[in-house]
Each structure stands twice: as C-alpha cells, then as structure tokens.
Write a protein that holds these residues in place. Structure first.
Motif, PDB file in Angstrom:
ATOM      1  N   SER A   1       0.851  -1.194   0.000  1.00 20.34           N
ATOM      2  CA  SER A   1       0.000   0.000   0.000  1.00 20.34           C
ATOM      3  C   SER A   1       0.884   1.240   0.000  1.00 20.34           C
ATOM      4  N   LEU A   2       1.337   1.618  -1.166  1.00 16.21           N
ATOM      5  CA  LEU A   2       2.208   2.777  -1.288  1.00 16.21           C
ATOM      6  C   LEU A   2       1.382   4.020  -1.574  1.00 16.21           C
ATOM      7  N   ALA A   3       1.726   5.115  -0.912  1.00 15.65           N
ATOM      8  CA  ALA A   3       1.023   6.383  -1.111  1.00 15.65           C
ATOM      9  C   ALA A   3       1.445   6.999  -2.439  1.00 15.65           C
ATOM     10  N   ARG A   4       0.475   7.492  -3.173  1.00 18.38           N
ATOM     11  CA  ARG A   4       0.734   8.146  -4.460  1.00 18.38           C
ATOM     12  C   ARG A   4       0.800   9.654  -4.269  1.00 18.38           C
ATOM     13  N   ASP A   5       1.630  10.292  -5.092  1.00 17.59           N
ATOM     14  CA  ASP A   5       1.681  11.745  -5.124  1.00 17.59           C
ATOM     15  C   ASP A   5       0.479  12.245  -5.934  1.00 17.59           C
ATOM     16  N   ALA A   6       0.241  13.537  -5.910  1.00 20.91           N
ATOM     17  CA  ALA A   6      -0.911  14.119  -6.606  1.00 20.91           C
ATOM     18  C   ALA A   6      -0.915  13.784  -8.097  1.00 20.91           C
ATOM     19  N   ASP A   7       0.261  13.664  -8.709  1.00 19.60           N
ATOM     20  CA  ASP A   7       0.340  13.360 -10.140  1.00 19.60           C
ATOM     21  C   ASP A   7       0.303  11.861 -10.438  1.00 19.60           C
ATOM     22  N   GLY A   8       0.107  11.032  -9.405  1.00 20.83           N
ATOM     23  CA  GLY A   8       0.027   9.590  -9.590  1.00 20.83           C
ATOM     24  C   GLY A   8       1.362   8.870  -9.444  1.00 20.83           C
ATOM     25  N   SER A   9       2.443   9.643  -9.343  1.00 20.94           N
ATOM     26  CA  SER A   9       3.757   9.024  -9.173  1.00 20.94           C
ATOM     27  C   SER A   9       3.878   8.464  -7.757  1.00 20.94           C
ATOM     28  N   ILE A  10       4.853   7.599  -7.576  1.00 23.89           N
ATOM     29  CA  ILE A  10       5.111   7.019  -6.258  1.00 23.89           C
ATOM     30  C   ILE A  10       6.574   7.227  -5.923  1.00 23.89           C
ATOM     31  N   ASP A  11       6.823   7.867  -4.787  1.00 23.05           N
ATOM     32  CA  ASP A  11       8.178   8.073  -4.283  1.00 23.05           C
ATOM     33  C   ASP A  11       8.461   7.034  -3.212  1.00 23.05           C
ATOM     34  N   ILE A  12       9.589   6.348  -3.349  1.00 21.42           N
ATOM     35  CA  ILE A  12      10.049   5.417  -2.323  1.00 21.42           C
ATOM     36  C   ILE A  12      11.250   6.073  -1.659  1.00 21.42           C
ATOM     37  N   TYR A  13      11.152   6.212  -0.343  1.00 20.88           N
ATOM     38  CA  TYR A  13      12.180   6.894   0.430  1.00 20.88           C
ATOM     39  C   TYR A  13      13.158   5.870   0.983  1.00 20.88           C
ATOM     40  N   LEU A  14      14.415   6.064   0.645  1.00 23.78           N
ATOM     41  CA  LEU A  14      15.488   5.170   1.067  1.00 23.78           C
ATOM     42  C   LEU A  14      16.400   5.971   1.981  1.00 23.78           C
ATOM     43  N   ARG A  15      16.289   5.708   3.272  1.00 28.14           N
ATOM     44  CA  ARG A  15      17.092   6.442   4.244  1.00 28.14           C
ATOM     45  C   ARG A  15      17.115   5.679   5.554  1.00 28.14           C
ATOM     46  N   HIS A  16      18.075   6.041   6.391  1.00 24.74           N
ATOM     47  CA  HIS A  16      18.247   5.327   7.649  1.00 24.74           C
ATOM     48  C   HIS A  16      17.147   5.676   8.652  1.00 24.74           C
ATOM     49  N   GLU A  17      16.781   6.940   8.725  1.00 26.41           N
ATOM     50  CA  GLU A  17      15.737   7.401   9.648  1.00 26.41           C
ATOM     51  C   GLU A  17      14.428   7.616   8.885  1.00 26.41           C
ATOM     52  N   ALA A  18      13.318   7.411   9.555  1.00 17.91           N
ATOM     53  CA  ALA A  18      12.002   7.553   8.924  1.00 17.91           C
ATOM     54  C   ALA A  18      11.767   8.980   8.451  1.00 17.91           C
ATOM     55  N   PRO A  19      11.229   9.138   7.237  1.00 19.80           N
ATOM     56  CA  PRO A  19      10.862  10.476   6.759  1.00 19.80           C
ATOM     57  C   PRO A  19       9.517  10.869   7.366  1.00 19.80           C
ATOM     58  N   THR A  20       9.476  11.932   8.100  1.00 19.60           N
ATOM     59  CA  THR A  20       8.264  12.357   8.789  1.00 19.60           C
ATOM     60  C   THR A  20       7.107  12.520   7.815  1.00 19.60           C
ATOM     61  N   GLY A  21       6.013  11.827   8.107  1.00 17.23           N
ATOM     62  CA  GLY A  21       4.817  11.899   7.288  1.00 17.23           C
ATOM     63  C   GLY A  21       4.855  11.031   6.039  1.00 17.23           C
ATOM     64  N   ARG A  22       5.942  10.340   5.798  1.00 16.20           N
ATOM     65  CA  ARG A  22       6.074   9.515   4.591  1.00 16.20           C
ATOM     66  C   ARG A  22       6.529   8.094   4.925  1.00 16.20           C
ATOM     67  N   GLU A  23       6.257   7.662   6.140  1.00 23.15           N
ATOM     68  CA  GLU A  23       6.696   6.352   6.604  1.00 23.15           C
ATOM     69  C   GLU A  23       6.129   5.202   5.764  1.00 23.15           C
ATOM     70  N   GLN A  24       4.962   5.399   5.194  1.00 24.97           N
ATOM     71  CA  GLN A  24       4.303   4.360   4.395  1.00 24.97           C
ATOM     72  C   GLN A  24       5.155   3.940   3.199  1.00 24.97           C
ATOM     73  N   ASN A  25       5.935   4.864   2.650  1.00 22.09           N
ATOM     74  CA  ASN A  25       6.758   4.594   1.470  1.00 22.09           C
ATOM     75  C   ASN A  25       8.247   4.533   1.812  1.00 22.09           C
ATOM     76  N   TRP A  26       8.567   4.208   3.061  1.00 21.00           N
ATOM     77  CA  TRP A  26       9.947   4.211   3.536  1.00 21.00           C
ATOM     78  C   TRP A  26      10.533   2.814   3.581  1.00 21.00           C
ATOM     79  N   LEU A  27      11.674   2.634   2.925  1.00 18.91           N
ATOM     80  CA  LEU A  27      12.489   1.433   3.080  1.00 18.91           C
ATOM     81  C   LEU A  27      13.712   1.839   3.896  1.00 18.91           C
ATOM     82  N   PRO A  28      13.811   1.351   5.125  1.00 16.84           N
ATOM     83  CA  PRO A  28      14.962   1.724   5.964  1.00 16.84           C
ATOM     84  C   PRO A  28      16.267   1.179   5.394  1.00 16.84           C
ATOM     85  N   THR A  29      17.281   2.024   5.355  1.00 17.41           N
ATOM     86  CA  THR A  29      18.588   1.616   4.871  1.00 17.41           C
ATOM     87  C   THR A  29      19.478   1.243   6.054  1.00 17.41           C
ATOM     88  N   PRO A  30      20.429   0.339   5.820  1.00 17.98           N
ATOM     89  CA  PRO A  30      21.411   0.077   6.871  1.00 17.98           C
ATOM     90  C   PRO A  30      22.320   1.294   7.023  1.00 17.98           C
TER      91      PRO A  30
END
Length: 184
Positions: A124-153
């Motif tokens: 269940s990935l959140a879509r942006d207004a234009d229908g695109s999907i951003d996947i966030y790759l980072r060590h700490e959770a992106p505030t408000g975007r946790e649904q599309n977050w893949l935690p990095t080592p």
C-alpha cells in the motif's frame, strides 16, 4: 601445483568478471543481464551469469535489476537519503508481480526497526498528486512519509528490482528503471 591452481582460480575470476561486464547492461545506474539462461550461451557466459546472479531465472521469467549506486554514480549508503520515483504507471510492466528489495552489498537482508526490507505491487504505497510514487530510502524515517519508507542500513547497501513474467517493454529493453536520486 598449489601456485598453479591458485593462479588458474584467479585467472578464472578475472575472465568471469570481464565477461560479466560484457553481458551487463547499465541504465540509470541499474545493472541487468538479459542473457542469463539463454540456450546457446557458452561456458564463459554461463559461468559469469552464475557468478553474478546465482540461481536466477531466465530473463523472460524474471527480470532483475540491481544497483549499489545512485543515478549520479555515488555509492548507496545509509549516511545519505535517496528517493526512487516511479512516474504514474511506470513500475516494471509484468504479468505476475514486481518487487523492490534492499539488502547489504552481499545480498543479505538487514534488520531494521520496522522489519521492512521490500515493497511489491501488493504494498500500500502512497501516491503523489500526479500519480507518481516516491520510495524513500534512508536510515531514519521520513516524517509523514513512513508508508513509502524502506529503511537503509547504516553502511553501504544494494537495491534489487524484479519483475516476474516481465512485459514486452522489459523484454525488448525499452523499459527504463528510474534512477535513485540522492536528496540528502
């Protein structure tokens, strides 16, 4: 005899690495080998493909793209933040499913606080207004975007994108995985 065996082994590794580079296609920082498992592949191509992707399916059954680099050529590491943006409708075309997995550079899953190491077409990935999907790759959770977050080592990591029963655009090479963009 030991020295000869060692030299033969090292020579085989060098040859397989050269052949592996010859059969690898790199686009937007993502590597793929479309010729794995093809009838008529010589022993060197089979050996190089097996070294790079052991126990992999033929490309027509499962297309694999891997990267340890962002779109600018920098090494992927948990000390930076990245976004992988799929424009609307631009996940790998397939007749089964796709998946995106994050691992260490050897290919092992890395534990993280939320126990998530992949997304797929059933996520269940959140879509942006234009229908695109951003996947966030980072060590700490992106505030408000946790649904599309893949935690990095904390250190270096690898991404693997797979499309099972890939569609025609994948098979003919016209599909391009978007680059991983460093944002922080």
């Amino acid at each position: 005899m030991i020295i000869g065996g060692t030299l033969a082994f090292l020579t085989a590794i060098v040859v397989m690495n050269v052949v592996g580079r010859m059969i690898t296609t790199t686009t937007n920082g993502w590597d793929s080998v479309m010729t794995v498992g093809q009838p008529g592949n010589g022993v060197l191509i089979r050996a190089a493909a097996a070294k790079a992707l052991p126990a992999v399916n033929v490309f027509e059954e499962a297309a694999y793209w891997t990267t340890t680099r962002d779109g600018s050529g920098g090494t992927l590491t948990g000390t930076h933040e990245y976004v992988l943006r799929f424009p609307a409708g631009q996940f790998p075309p397939n007749d089964a499913f796709w998946s995106l997995t994050i691992t260490d550079v050897v290919g092992y899953m890395v534990s993280n606080p939320i126990g998530r190491s992949s997304f797929n077409d059933r996520s269940s990935l959140a879509r942006d207004a234009d229908g695109s999907i951003d996947i966030y790759l980072r060590h700490e959770a992106p505030t408000g975007r946790e649904q599309n977050w893949l935690p990095t080592p904390a250190g270096k990591f690898k991404l693997t994108l797979r499309a099972y029963l890939p569609g025609a655009a994948v098979l003919n090479g016209s599909y391009r995985v978007p680059p991983v963009v460093r944002v922080g």
